[in-house]
Design a protein around this motif. Structure first.
Motif, PDB file in Angstrom:
ATOM      1  N   UNK A  45      11.325  31.246  42.897  1.00 38.55           N
ATOM      2  CA  UNK A  45      11.102  29.680  43.221  1.00 38.55           C
ATOM      3  C   UNK A  45      10.652  29.621  44.769  1.00 38.55           C
ATOM      4  N   UNK A  46      11.032  30.321  45.456  1.00 37.73           N
ATOM      5  CA  UNK A  46      10.505  30.380  46.742  1.00 37.73           C
ATOM      6  C   UNK A  46       9.110  30.833  46.819  1.00 37.73           C
ATOM      7  N   UNK A  47       8.694  32.023  46.209  1.00 32.26           N
ATOM      8  CA  UNK A  47       7.321  32.379  46.251  1.00 32.26           C
ATOM      9  C   UNK A  47       6.405  31.416  45.668  1.00 32.26           C
ATOM     10  N   UNK A  48       6.980  30.772  44.494  1.00 32.29           N
ATOM     11  CA  UNK A  48       5.775  29.685  43.937  1.00 32.29           C
ATOM     12  C   UNK A  48       5.566  28.521  44.776  1.00 32.29           C
ATOM     13  N   UNK A  49       6.861  28.010  45.358  1.00 30.71           N
ATOM     14  CA  UNK A  49       6.896  27.154  46.616  1.00 30.71           C
ATOM     15  C   UNK A  49       5.750  27.088  47.556  1.00 30.71           C
ATOM     16  N   UNK A  50       5.960  28.339  48.183  1.00 27.21           N
ATOM     17  CA  UNK A  50       5.163  28.791  49.438  1.00 27.21           C
ATOM     18  C   UNK A  50       3.740  28.914  48.844  1.00 27.21           C
ATOM     19  N   UNK A  51       3.540  29.529  47.507  1.00 28.00           N
ATOM     20  CA  UNK A  51       2.189  29.677  47.057  1.00 28.00           C
ATOM     21  C   UNK A  51       1.317  28.263  46.966  1.00 28.00           C
ATOM     22  N   UNK A  56      -6.168  28.051  48.237  1.00 26.67           N
ATOM     23  CA  UNK A  56      -6.454  29.065  47.188  1.00 26.67           C
ATOM     24  C   UNK A  56      -5.591  30.308  47.359  1.00 26.67           C
ATOM     25  N   UNK A  57      -5.209  30.626  46.094  1.00 24.49           N
ATOM     26  CA  UNK A  57      -4.234  31.826  46.128  1.00 24.49           C
ATOM     27  C   UNK A  57      -4.557  32.515  44.623  1.00 24.49           C
ATOM     28  N   UNK A  58      -4.509  33.933  44.878  1.00 25.51           N
ATOM     29  CA  UNK A  58      -4.615  34.469  43.582  1.00 25.51           C
ATOM     30  C   UNK A  58      -3.850  35.778  43.850  1.00 25.51           C
ATOM     31  N   UNK A  59      -3.269  36.236  42.465  1.00 23.72           N
ATOM     32  CA  UNK A  59      -2.606  37.562  42.454  1.00 23.72           C
ATOM     33  C   UNK A  59      -3.266  38.472  41.761  1.00 23.72           C
TER      34      UNK A  59
END
Length: 106
Positions: A45-51, A56-59
């Motif tokens: 949840x924290x990772x998604x929130x920060x992302x 623009x963000x890619x994994x």
């Protein structure tokens, strides 16, 4: 990942490419897989929130065998700082105060 993304935010980075050697974690953060372990849900949840804070963000999944340099650097850093007292990682990364101000580590 969370600590790195937080640091990127502090540096006003707008575009990020996150590379990781855990296909499961990359698939979970992309939304392709569910997080089934309750203790990991807070991290997710924290990772998604920060992302969501980045323009623009890619994994990208990097197989461990192609990630030898990063593994070596991570082991080196862990070994180098292993004599430090608690302080750098004394709180879970999903907690807001988990990043400390580090001014001098020599």
């Amino acid at each position: 990942m969370i600590v790195g993304l937080r640091l990127d935010r502090l540096l006003n980075v707008e575009e990020v490419l996150v590379k990781g050697d855990s296909k499961l974690v990359i698939d979970q953060i992309r939304g392709n897989c569910k997080v089934k372990i309750e203790t990991l849900m807070k991290y997710h949840a924290k990772g998604v929130s920060i992302a969501q804070c980045f323009k623009r963000i890619a994994f990208e999944h990097i197989p461990r065998e192609k990630n030898e340099e990063a593994d070596r650097l991570s082991r080196l850093a862990t070994t180098y700082y292993s004599d430090l007292s608690k302080g750098i990682c004394d709180q879970p990364a999903y907690e807001e105060d988990s990043i400390l101000n580090i001014t001098d580590m020599t």
